[in-house]
Design a protein around this motif. Structure first.
Motif, PDB file in Angstrom:
ATOM      1  N   GLY A 110     -45.494  -4.068  31.799  1.00 60.34           N
ATOM      2  CA  GLY A 110     -45.360  -5.398  32.375  1.00 60.34           C
ATOM      3  C   GLY A 110     -46.675  -5.981  32.865  1.00 60.34           C
ATOM      4  O   GLY A 110     -46.867  -7.198  32.839  1.00 60.34           O
ATOM      5  N   SER A 113     -43.993  -8.664  25.874  1.00 57.71           N
ATOM      6  CA  SER A 113     -45.035  -7.834  26.477  1.00 57.71           C
ATOM      7  C   SER A 113     -46.022  -7.308  25.447  1.00 57.71           C
ATOM      8  O   SER A 113     -47.173  -7.028  25.769  1.00 57.71           O
ATOM      9  N   TRP A 138     -37.998  -9.219  26.296  1.00 57.26           N
ATOM     10  CA  TRP A 138     -39.054  -8.835  27.234  1.00 57.26           C
ATOM     11  C   TRP A 138     -40.054  -7.887  26.589  1.00 57.26           C
ATOM     12  O   TRP A 138     -41.266  -8.018  26.765  1.00 57.26           O
TER      13      TRP A 138
END
Length: 393
Positions: free
Chosen positions: A350, A186, A182
């Motif tokens: 995010g 990002s 993740w």
């Protein structure tokens, strides 16, 4: 008895004592205020909202760079004014020097950190696998001789002897890979980051050149919305932005420099890569310990006690700087909770990618400051975000 009125006095009669009789005038009906048309109001709101949405949609590719540039300009504006005074009042020369300083302090560290991480993805993956497969060896003889805590330290070491991270942190192990994927997703690609950094630098130069005009527009907009109180809220928003910019960025940069020097002196492998990772973690409010503590443990376990002791001292210094410098810089301008900064960092990452590490806390800080000031307006509450008198600059 009445006397006739003098010429030009009108047709109203005059009494003997010189007064005129009271005459009842017919009442004139005043026009009633027109009732607001609900359909017209709804259409106005619809078209205004549609226009604002379309404008934001058009500006969407430029919003991250614009927000980041605004944050940087607000943070360094007092320094720009001082540079202008030192350079004989030349705004152009001051903007050129300030843009160079901004690139060195704000843009280059991010760029170097990200490029270093992306260029050494394979090394970092191998390092992660080695950390997961690592097994704690038997305690060295000197552990038992540590004053006061030697026996307990040896017992604790023996308890986890031969264990890896899967036993020490069994619940966290399955999520390490997902968290790493993740994070790397990002960060984004080289090209997108390069475009964002270039746009940010250009917008910083433009805003620095016309900063007074932009500040006047912002204050006028705030006054239009809420009068004098609205203008004061714009000033509060600027102070919140400056607090987050100085507290997050400068602290992270100092932590990374101190920790990186310690890693190089101790001879830790992949010191530049670990320094880049440490800088990103510091911006994310995790702190330098997440990199320095495992490196220090590895130094002692591998038998490099002298360099391990040096790195331990550097680790303590970096952690102390992180825990003291960041709150001091933030509370110098605004009294913001650290949880707000942490949530802003994670949410910004995010939402906006890597630049969101910096944008997220600034946006939440402004929202928190304005909300608290608005609540305190009608209540007997001190405006907590104001920690000190605002800077006149």
């Amino acid at each position: 008895m009445t006397t006739p009125p003098p010429p030009g006095a009108g047709s109203q009669p005059v009494l003997q004592d010189g007064t005129r009789p009271e005459v009842l005038r017919p009442s004139v009906a005043r026009p009633q205020a027109a009732r607001p048309d609900p359909t017209r109001l709804m259409m106005m709101l619809f078209f205004i909202s549609a226009l604002a949405f379309c404008s934001l949609w058009v500006l969407k590719p430029f919003l991250p760079a614009t927000i980041w540039a605004t944050t940087i300009v607000v943070a360094v504006w007092p320094l720009l004014l001082r540079l202008q005074r030192l350079m004989g009042g030349s705004r152009g020369l001051a903007v050129a020097v300030m843009t160079l300083i901004v690139v060195v302090l704000f843009v280059v560290p991010f760029w170097l950190a990200v490029t270093t991480i992306l260029n050494h993805i394979d090394s970092l993956i191998g390092l992660a696998h080695a950390a997961v497969a690592f097994r704690l060896p038997p305690p060295p003889p000197w552990v038992e001789n540590v004053p006061l805590i030697g026996t307990k330290l040896q017992e604790a070491w023996g308890k986890f002897q031969g264990s890896g991270i899967g036993k020490v942190l069994p619940s966290a192990t399955p999520y390490i890979g997902s968290a790493a994927q993740w994070f790397l997703g990002s960060i984004g690609s080289f090209g997108r980051l390069l475009v964002q950094f270039i746009l940010t630098t250009v917008i910083v130069a433009i805003m620095s050149t016309h900063g007074e005009a932009g500040a006047s527009v912002a204050r006028a907009f705030g006054r239009r919305l809420g009068g004098e109180r609205g203008r004061q809220m714009v000033v509060l928003a600027g102070r919140a932005i400056r607090a987050v910019a100085l507290g997050v960025m400068l602290t992270s940069l100092v932590d990374a420099i101190v920790g990186g020097i310690g890693l190089v002196i101790a001879g830790v492998p992949l010191a530049p890569v670990l320094t880049a990772v440490m800088f990103i973690f510091c911006v994310a409010q995790v702190g330098p310990g997440i990199v320095l503590i495992p490196a220090d443990i590895w130094m002692f376990v591998s038998g490099q006690y002298l360099m391990g002791a040096v790195l331990l001292v550097v680790t303590i210094v970096a952690i102390v700087i992180d825990n003291l410098m960041r709150p001091l810089l933030i509370r110098k301008e605004a009294n913001l909770p650290m949880v707000l900064v942490l949530v802003g960092v994670l949410g910004g990452l995010g939402a906006f990618g890597l630049i969101g590490l910096f944008i997220g806390p600034a946006v939440l800080a402004v929202s928190y400051t304005l909300l608290h000031a608005w609540i305190a307006e009608d209540e007997d509450m001190p405006p907590a975000p104001l920690a000190v008198e605002p800077d006149k600059a």
